[in-house]
Write an enzyme that holds these catalytic residues in place. Structure first.
Site, PDB file in Angstrom:
ATOM      1  N   ARG A 231      11.713  -6.232   4.857  1.00 22.76           N
ATOM      2  CA  ARG A 231      11.615  -4.810   5.188  1.00 22.76           C
ATOM      3  C   ARG A 231      12.142  -4.559   6.601  1.00 22.76           C
ATOM      4  O   ARG A 231      12.778  -3.542   6.862  1.00 22.76           O
ATOM      5  CB  ARG A 231      10.139  -4.372   5.081  1.00 22.76           C
ATOM      6  CG  ARG A 231       9.918  -2.883   5.295  1.00 22.76           C
ATOM      7  CD  ARG A 231       8.514  -2.470   4.926  1.00 22.76           C
ATOM      8  NE  ARG A 231       7.542  -2.824   5.958  1.00 22.76           N
ATOM      9  CZ  ARG A 231       6.225  -2.627   5.839  1.00 22.76           C
ATOM     10  NH1 ARG A 231       5.718  -2.093   4.748  1.00 22.76           N
ATOM     11  NH2 ARG A 231       5.417  -2.977   6.816  1.00 22.76           N
TER      12      ARG A 231
ATOM     13  N   ARG B 151      -0.286  -9.761  13.325  1.00 20.29           N
ATOM     14  CA  ARG B 151      -0.930  -8.726  12.499  1.00 20.29           C
ATOM     15  C   ARG B 151      -1.855  -9.346  11.455  1.00 20.29           C
ATOM     16  O   ARG B 151      -2.904  -8.779  11.132  1.00 20.29           O
ATOM     17  CB  ARG B 151       0.135  -7.836  11.855  1.00 20.29           C
ATOM     18  CG  ARG B 151       0.708  -6.827  12.866  1.00 20.29           C
ATOM     19  CD  ARG B 151       2.108  -6.375  12.521  1.00 20.29           C
ATOM     20  NE  ARG B 151       2.177  -5.605  11.304  1.00 20.29           N
ATOM     21  CZ  ARG B 151       3.300  -5.435  10.599  1.00 20.29           C
ATOM     22  NH1 ARG B 151       4.418  -5.997  10.982  1.00 20.29           N
ATOM     23  NH2 ARG B 151       3.289  -4.687   9.509  1.00 20.29           N
TER      24      ARG B 151
ATOM     25  N   ARG C 128      11.683  -0.843  11.691  1.00 19.47           N
ATOM     26  CA  ARG C 128      10.349  -1.053  12.279  1.00 19.47           C
ATOM     27  C   ARG C 128      10.356  -2.328  13.092  1.00 19.47           C
ATOM     28  O   ARG C 128      10.483  -3.417  12.545  1.00 19.47           O
ATOM     29  CB  ARG C 128       9.293  -1.133  11.165  1.00 19.47           C
ATOM     30  CG  ARG C 128       8.870   0.227  10.658  1.00 19.47           C
ATOM     31  CD  ARG C 128       7.805   0.116   9.594  1.00 19.47           C
ATOM     32  NE  ARG C 128       6.617  -0.627  10.041  1.00 19.47           N
ATOM     33  CZ  ARG C 128       5.494  -0.679   9.354  1.00 19.47           C
ATOM     34  NH1 ARG C 128       5.392  -0.050   8.202  1.00 19.47           N
ATOM     35  NH2 ARG C 128       4.466  -1.356   9.814  1.00 19.47           N
TER      36      ARG C 128
ATOM     37  N   LYS D  83       0.828  -1.211   0.000  1.00 17.99           N
ATOM     38  CA  LYS D  83       0.000   0.000   0.000  1.00 17.99           C
ATOM     39  C   LYS D  83       0.866   1.266   0.000  1.00 17.99           C
ATOM     40  O   LYS D  83       0.586   2.203  -0.739  1.00 17.99           O
ATOM     41  CB  LYS D  83      -0.943   0.008   1.219  1.00 17.99           C
ATOM     42  CG  LYS D  83      -1.875  -1.201   1.272  1.00 17.99           C
ATOM     43  CD  LYS D  83      -2.863  -1.117   2.430  1.00 17.99           C
ATOM     44  CE  LYS D  83      -2.226  -1.186   3.800  1.00 17.99           C
ATOM     45  NZ  LYS D  83      -1.748  -2.526   4.194  1.00 17.99           N
TER      46      LYS D  83
ATOM     47  N   ARG E  88      -9.413   0.412   9.250  1.00 15.78           N
ATOM     48  CA  ARG E  88      -8.931  -0.925   9.571  1.00 15.78           C
ATOM     49  C   ARG E  88      -9.917  -1.705  10.430  1.00 15.78           C
ATOM     50  O   ARG E  88      -9.649  -2.852  10.780  1.00 15.78           O
ATOM     51  CB  ARG E  88      -7.628  -0.779  10.341  1.00 15.78           C
ATOM     52  CG  ARG E  88      -6.396  -1.379   9.662  1.00 15.78           C
ATOM     53  CD  ARG E  88      -5.238  -1.178  10.611  1.00 15.78           C
ATOM     54  NE  ARG E  88      -4.003  -1.794  10.240  1.00 15.78           N
ATOM     55  CZ  ARG E  88      -3.059  -1.259   9.471  1.00 15.78           C
ATOM     56  NH1 ARG E  88      -3.268  -0.093   8.880  1.00 15.78           N
ATOM     57  NH2 ARG E  88      -1.926  -1.880   9.276  1.00 15.78           N
TER      58      ARG E  88
HETATM   59  P1  ATP Z   1       1.715  -1.905   4.525  1.00 14.97           P
HETATM   60  O1  ATP Z   1       3.008  -2.621   4.562  1.00 14.97           O
HETATM   61  O2  ATP Z   1       0.784  -2.518   3.495  1.00 14.97           O
HETATM   62  O3  ATP Z   1       1.896  -0.452   4.285  1.00 14.97           O
HETATM   63  P2  ATP Z   1       1.517  -2.273   7.465  1.00 14.97           P
HETATM   64  O4  ATP Z   1       0.506  -3.077   8.217  1.00 14.97           O
HETATM   65  O5  ATP Z   1       2.895  -2.776   7.487  1.00 14.97           O
HETATM   66  O6  ATP Z   1       0.979  -2.068   5.983  1.00 14.97           O
HETATM   67  P3  ATP Z   1       0.973   0.327   8.747  1.00 14.97           P
HETATM   68  O7  ATP Z   1      -0.272   0.632   8.007  1.00 14.97           O
HETATM   69  O8  ATP Z   1       2.068   1.269   8.651  1.00 14.97           O
HETATM   70  O9  ATP Z   1       1.690  -0.974   8.259  1.00 14.97           O
HETATM   71  O10 ATP Z   1       0.539   0.082  10.290  1.00 14.97           O
HETATM   72  C1  ATP Z   1       1.462  -0.251  11.296  1.00 14.97           C
HETATM   73  C2  ATP Z   1       0.755  -0.431  12.647  1.00 14.97           C
HETATM   74  O11 ATP Z   1       0.154   0.826  13.050  1.00 14.97           O
HETATM   75  C3  ATP Z   1      -0.412  -1.420  12.658  1.00 14.97           C
HETATM   76  O12 ATP Z   1       0.000  -2.755  12.878  1.00 14.97           O
HETATM   77  C4  ATP Z   1      -1.276  -0.871  13.839  1.00 14.97           C
HETATM   78  O13 ATP Z   1      -0.751  -1.236  15.082  1.00 14.97           O
HETATM   79  C5  ATP Z   1      -1.107   0.630  13.692  1.00 14.97           C
HETATM   80  N1  ATP Z   1      -2.177   1.214  12.849  1.00 14.97           N
HETATM   81  C6  ATP Z   1      -2.016   1.787  11.626  1.00 14.97           C
HETATM   82  N2  ATP Z   1      -3.190   2.203  11.132  1.00 14.97           N
HETATM   83  C7  ATP Z   1      -4.140   1.877  12.046  1.00 14.97           C
HETATM   84  C8  ATP Z   1      -5.554   2.009  12.111  1.00 14.97           C
HETATM   85  N3  ATP Z   1      -6.263   2.556  11.117  1.00 14.97           N
HETATM   86  N4  ATP Z   1      -6.201   1.553  13.216  1.00 14.97           N
HETATM   87  C9  ATP Z   1      -5.526   0.997  14.228  1.00 14.97           C
HETATM   88  N5  ATP Z   1      -4.190   0.823  14.229  1.00 14.97           N
HETATM   89  C10 ATP Z   1      -3.492   1.252  13.155  1.00 14.97           C
HETATM   90 MG    MG Z   2       2.308   1.140   5.204  1.00 13.79          MG
END
Ligand code: ATP
Ligand code: MG
Length: 191
Positions: free
Chosen positions: A128, A146, A134, A14, A89
């Site tokens: 990553r 997750r 991270r 994303k 989410r």
């Molecule tokens: P991607 O790799 O596809 O960008 P991702 O899951 O690695 O997705 P982020 O969207 O950056 O990463 O989210 C990281 C963390 O931040 C999530 O695991 C959660 O704990 C928190 N978080 C992010 N967005 C939300 C949300 N809308 N509601 C609740 N927690 C969130």
């Molecule tokens: Mg992201």
């Protein structure tokens, strides 16, 4: 306004596609993950509260995230549209977003979901984690957590927008360029 949700599990790409899409279409990028990581870096009260959830692979509570989105929206009211990445989410977040947009006489045009196998996702996230700093990407247990959270809490968001006739699924495996092209085809037809 043209408002788009880029949807998909952790590691589905994303963030990568968002950077390109906001540039091409002049949209404002609203990534709740990025906003939360910024709060953590700035050591704000919100950041401190969010950190434990993120590090253990849980979602940050809805009220916190929705408040953050509201204020981001207020700060960028003049935008020609938003690309929502990592938000909504949960079903409650989706409802809050629909209400927020309705109160501004706008709506979600479409949700595009990136389809990637779990095996590929784990590979990408661990990779990553080696360079991103991270902590939530460094540990396979947190990554699996997750996915479980995604299945239980986030997949209802897909149902919410399917019911509204606003959901498209595209392959999220392939080259970054190929995926970008599929996204643009859908967006060009709706914008
Ligand atoms: P991607 O790799 O596809 O960008 P991702 O899951 O690695 O997705 P982020 O969207 O950056 O990463 O989210 C990281 C963390 O931040 C999530 O695991 C959660 O704990 C928190 N978080 C992010 N967005 C939300 C949300 N809308 N509601 C609740 N927690 C969130
Ligand atoms: Mg992201």
């Amino acid at each position: 306004m043209f408002n788009l949700i880029l949807f998909g599990p952790p590691g589905s790409g994303k963030g990568t596609q968002s950077d390109r899409l906001v540039e091409k279409y002049g949209l404002k990028h609203l990534s709740t993950g990025n906003l939360l990581r910024q709060e953590i870096n700035d050591k704000t009260e919100l950041g401190l509260a969010a950190k434990n959830y993120i590090d253990s692979g849980k979602l940050v509570p809805d009220q916190v995230v929705i408040g953050m989105v509201d204020s981001f929206f207020e700060q960028h009211k003049q935008a020609r549209g938003f690309l929502f990445d990592g938000f909504p989410r949960t079903a409650a977040q989706a409802e809050a977003l629909d209400n927020l947009l309705a109160s501004k006489q706008t709506a979600i045009a479409t949700v595009i979901a990136l389809d990637v196998s779990e095996e590929e996702l784990v590979k990408r996230l661990l990779n990553r984690g080696k360079s991103s700093g991270r902590s939530d990407d460094a540990d396979e247990t947190v990554i699996r957590k997750r996915f479980a959270v995604y299945l239980a809490e986030t997949s209802p968001v897909a149902t919410h927008y399917k019911d509204a006739g606003k959901f498209e699924l595209i392959p999220g495996e392939g080259t970054v360029d190929q995926i970008f092209e599929s996204l643009c085809l859908i967006i060009d037809a709706k914008i």
